[in-house]
Design a protein around this motif. Structure first.
Motif, mmCIF file in Angstrom:
data_model
loop_
_atom_site.group_PDB
_atom_site.id
_atom_site.type_symbol
_atom_site.label_atom_id
_atom_site.label_comp_id
_atom_site.label_asym_id
_atom_site.label_seq_id
_atom_site.Cartn_x
_atom_site.Cartn_y
_atom_site.Cartn_z
ATOM 1 N N PHE A 16 -29.106 -108.609 27.775
ATOM 2 C CA PHE A 16 -30.046 -108.111 26.773
ATOM 3 C C PHE A 16 -30.836 -109.263 26.179
ATOM 4 O O PHE A 16 -32.063 -109.227 26.095
ATOM 5 N N LEU A 17 -30.117 -110.336 25.826
ATOM 6 C CA LEU A 17 -30.786 -111.484 25.215
ATOM 7 C C LEU A 17 -31.740 -112.148 26.197
ATOM 8 O O LEU A 17 -32.865 -112.496 25.852
ATOM 9 N N SER A 18 -31.274 -112.329 27.450
ATOM 10 C CA SER A 18 -32.121 -113.047 28.397
ATOM 11 C C SER A 18 -33.337 -112.214 28.761
ATOM 12 O O SER A 18 -34.417 -112.745 28.985
ATOM 13 N N GLN A 19 -33.182 -110.892 28.801
ATOM 14 C CA GLN A 19 -34.353 -110.054 29.066
ATOM 15 C C GLN A 19 -35.375 -110.216 27.956
ATOM 16 O O GLN A 19 -36.561 -110.358 28.199
ATOM 17 N N ARG A 20 -34.867 -110.223 26.733
ATOM 18 C CA ARG A 20 -35.796 -110.408 25.610
ATOM 19 C C ARG A 20 -36.427 -111.798 25.687
ATOM 20 O O ARG A 20 -37.593 -111.974 25.406
ATOM 21 N N GLY A 21 -35.598 -112.785 26.105
ATOM 22 C CA GLY A 21 -36.091 -114.150 26.147
ATOM 23 C C GLY A 21 -37.131 -114.359 27.226
ATOM 24 O O GLY A 21 -37.990 -115.208 27.090
ATOM 25 N N HIS A 22 -37.022 -113.567 28.311
ATOM 26 C CA HIS A 22 -37.963 -113.746 29.418
ATOM 27 C C HIS A 22 -39.340 -113.187 29.089
ATOM 28 O O HIS A 22 -40.310 -113.506 29.742
ATOM 29 N N GLU A 23 -39.379 -112.318 28.091
ATOM 30 C CA GLU A 23 -40.678 -111.793 27.701
ATOM 31 C C GLU A 23 -41.602 -112.928 27.296
ATOM 32 O O GLU A 23 -41.219 -113.806 26.546
ATOM 33 N N THR A 24 -42.786 -112.905 27.812
ATOM 34 C CA THR A 24 -43.767 -113.876 27.323
ATOM 35 C C THR A 24 -44.071 -113.539 25.875
ATOM 36 O O THR A 24 -43.903 -112.409 25.454
ATOM 37 N N GLU A 25 -44.480 -114.522 25.154
ATOM 38 C CA GLU A 25 -44.738 -114.262 23.741
ATOM 39 C C GLU A 25 -45.784 -113.166 23.609
ATOM 40 O O GLU A 25 -46.758 -113.136 24.360
ATOM 41 N N PRO A 26 -45.545 -112.223 22.726
ATOM 42 C CA PRO A 26 -46.472 -111.093 22.613
ATOM 43 C C PRO A 26 -47.853 -111.568 22.177
ATOM 44 O O PRO A 26 -47.994 -112.222 21.161
ATOM 45 N N VAL A 27 -48.838 -111.234 22.992
ATOM 46 C CA VAL A 27 -50.210 -111.572 22.617
ATOM 47 C C VAL A 27 -50.825 -110.347 21.990
ATOM 48 O O VAL A 27 -50.825 -109.279 22.571
ATOM 49 N N ARG A 28 -51.295 -110.497 20.820
ATOM 50 C CA ARG A 28 -51.841 -109.353 20.098
ATOM 51 C C ARG A 28 -53.236 -109.675 19.613
ATOM 52 O O ARG A 28 -53.676 -110.807 19.632
#
Ligand SMILES: [Zn+2]
Length: 59
Positions: A16-28
């Motif tokens: 769960f943590l690594s999946q969240r960590g693999h997300e590129t920083e949210p570009v908004r």
């Protein structure tokens, strides 16, 4: 073997943590007063805009 359930729990949590960590920083959208500003080209758009009409960027 009371450690087995704990290990399984850690694995799930690590995944769960690594999946969240693999997300590129949210570009908004940047906010500029009451407008959305495209982070790519700095174009200003209404808050209802879902993508940049200048460069085609979308969140
Ligand atoms: Zn743009």
């Amino acid at each position: 073997m009371s450690s087995a359930p704990e290990d399984t729990g850690d694995d799930v949590f690590d995944q769960f943590l690594s999946q969240r960590g693999h997300e590129t920083e949210p570009v908004r959208w940047e906010r500029n007063y009451n407008k959305k500003q495209c982070p790519e080209c700095s174009g200003l758009h209404d808050l209802s805009a879902s993508e940049c009409s200048v460069c085609g960027w979308s969140p």
